[in-house]
Design an enzyme around this catalytic site. Structure first.
Site, PDB file in Angstrom:
ATOM      1  N   ASP A  85      -7.220  -1.562  -8.487  1.00  0.00           N
ATOM      2  CA  ASP A  85      -7.994  -0.937  -7.504  1.00  0.00           C
ATOM      3  C   ASP A  85      -9.211   0.488  -8.384  1.00  0.00           C
ATOM      4  O   ASP A  85      -8.182   1.152  -8.635  1.00  0.00           O
ATOM      5  CB  ASP A  85      -8.112  -0.114  -5.925  1.00  0.00           C
ATOM      6  CG  ASP A  85      -9.512  -0.026  -5.560  1.00  0.00           C
ATOM      7  OD1 ASP A  85      -9.931  -1.252  -4.484  1.00  0.00           O
ATOM      8  OD2 ASP A  85      -9.389   0.588  -5.420  1.00  0.00           O
TER       9      ASP A  85
ATOM     10  N   GLU B 132     -14.662  -3.076  -5.578  1.00  0.00           N
ATOM     11  CA  GLU B 132     -13.725  -3.448  -6.590  1.00  0.00           C
ATOM     12  C   GLU B 132     -12.791  -3.265  -7.322  1.00  0.00           C
ATOM     13  O   GLU B 132     -11.657  -2.937  -8.004  1.00  0.00           O
ATOM     14  CB  GLU B 132     -13.831  -1.573  -6.793  1.00  0.00           C
ATOM     15  CG  GLU B 132     -13.638  -1.340  -5.755  1.00  0.00           C
ATOM     16  CD  GLU B 132     -14.648  -0.976  -4.317  1.00  0.00           C
ATOM     17  OE1 GLU B 132     -13.542   0.117  -3.976  1.00  0.00           O
ATOM     18  OE2 GLU B 132     -15.094  -1.813  -4.446  1.00  0.00           O
TER      19      GLU B 132
END
Length: 461
Positions: free
Chosen positions: A323, A366
């Site tokens: 992430d 993301e």
């Protein structure tokens, strides 16, 4: 649903008889007596097949066929014309998908209908996309393999057909045809004698070629001797797209055979294009359009496959949850165009780091996920650290539209290394892997970000 067939026949007794024969095979038959009535059937529920006989009061049968196959609404509907041998060529030139003798028996009639229903093109909107399909052409002139009962007949076929078709012809025996298909040197179309060395072995060759990976999508024509007419229906049911006379003894017969082969090649081209379109659509459905990586729809089933193999082999596999840190600030400060550029660049860096060792997917926003098969704990930890470092290795350039410049990007990585235990189903094992990787990722975020946390117990539980 049963197929809907429009039957156009001007002679009442013939029309009734044909309707009864087709309805007995559980087809939904609409019998009409004029060309005008045929065109009236296209708007509400277009038929799967149109069968055209004779005796229509308002239009010649060949003219009706030509108009149907050239009209935008009905061009994709296969047409069977019931004509004698003297009018077969004219019917094919008018666009008929197939021709049958007016007194065709039930076995051949039903086999031809089954064959067309199996191979007929689907409308583009049913194939998944409503827009107009691009035209399809062969990269080179089509290759037709001739497999006859003797070399002389094969030479005769080539002589009669080559002047009427812009194709390449190769004469092969049965063994050569199978060997070439196995090696990937398949033909676009095979013309095969029904009887090669023994009775019916051409049909066995047809079945073999249709079962091979390299040749299953080719077109097939079976050439049948006059005294073996009973094989025609069998050949169609086995997957032949057309049957022709084995002896092309006249100019008309050769021209009709060439026209039939052209029709079959055209059908194959459309089928190849449709198959390529469907494969492309499947690829798009499993690909993230921004980064070009696989998406969640692809990654999770592949993870289950890897878990299943790992369980069977009792070997470890690893799942990495990745992430990007503080990614929201990129969008807030520089705009979504800059955010997209960052995602695309980081995706490429992660892919370069993993290479062909496993799969990498964008799971949303993301967040990325990587899965590596046959990956013990130490290797998993080392790879996780490499992934973290590759993200921050250099600044990411921003687009000029976003103001240009470059920014530093970091990532947190959670890794779960799973060594399958006994009596754990692969689906459950995959869920365990994802949950542990997510928990490790949360721990990495809590530890200050831009770090790796590993959850690598000895066994999955």
């Amino acid at each position: 649903m049963t197929a809907r067939i429009v039957l156009a026949e001007g002679i009442a007794s013939t029309r009734i008889t044909l309707k009864v024969r087709l309805a007995a095979a559980c087809y939904d038959v609409v019998a009409v007596s004029s060309a005008a009535e045929v065109f009236g059937q296209f708007h509400d529920a277009p038929p799967e097949i149109i069968v055209i006989g004779g005796g229509l009061p308002d239009m010649e049968a060949v003219d009706l066929c030509r108009q149907i196959t050239r009209d935008q609404i009905s061009a994709e509907i296969p047409v069977i014309m019931l004509v004698d041998i003297d009018h077969r060529l004219a019917a094919l030139q008018a666009g008929a998908t197939a021709t049958l003798e007016p007194d065709v028996d039930d076995q051949m009639l039903m086999a031809r209908i089954r064959n067309i229903l199996r191979d007929s093109d689907l409308p583009e909107k049913q194939a998944g996309m409503a827009e107009q399909a691009a035209g399809f052409t062969h990269a080179a002139s089509p290759l037709i393999a001739l497999v006859a009962d003797n070399p002389g007949r094969a030479q005769r076929w080539r002589q009669m057909l080559s002047g009427r078709m812009s194709c390449r012809f190769e004469i092969r025996d049965a063994d050569e045809a199978l060997a070439a298909a196995t090696k990937g040197r398949t033909a676009d179309l095979y013309v095969i004698s029904a009887d090669i060395r023994g009775r019916g072995d051409g049909l066995r060759l047809l079945s073999e070629l249709r079962s091979r990976q390299g040749s299953r999508d080719a077109g097939f024509v079976i050439a049948i001797a006059p005294d073996r007419a009973e094989l025609s229906a069998i050949a169609l049911d086995l997957g032949a797209g057309e049957v022709i006379p084995e002896t092309l003894g006249s100019e008309a017969a050769a021209q009709a055979a060439a026209m039939s082969l052209k029709v079959l090649l055209s059908r194959k081209s459309r089928s190849d294009q449709r198959r390529a379109d469907m494969q492309q659509q499947m690829l798009w459905a499993m690909t993230d359009p921004l980064t070009g990586l696989h998406n969640r729809r692809y990654a999770l089933p592949r993870l289950r496959d890897i878990a299943q193999r790992a369980a069977g082999d009792r070997r470890a596999f690893a799942v990495f949850a990745i992430d990007l840190d503080h990614f929201k600030t990129v969008n807030d400060s520089h705009g979504h165009t800059a955010g997209d550029a960052v995602l695309a660049e980081i995706a490429q860096r992660l892919q370069d780091c993993i290479g062909g060792a496993g799969i990498l997917a964008r799971m949303g926003g993301e967040e990325f996920m990587a899965v590596i098969d046959d990956c013990p704990p130490d290797a998993a930890r080392h790879l996780a650290e490499r992934l973290r470092r590759c993200v921050q290795a250099r600044r990411v350039a921003l687009p000029a539209l976003s103001g240009g410049g470059a920014i530093r990007v970091t990532a947190s990585v959670g890794v779960a290394c799973i060594l399958p235990g006994e009596d754990i189903w692969p689906d459950h094992l995959a869920r365990i892997a994802v949950e542990r990787a997510d928990r490790a990722l949360l721990a990495a975020k809590s530890a200050g970000r831009n770090c790796v946390v590993a959850d690598c117990p000895d066994r999955a539980a």
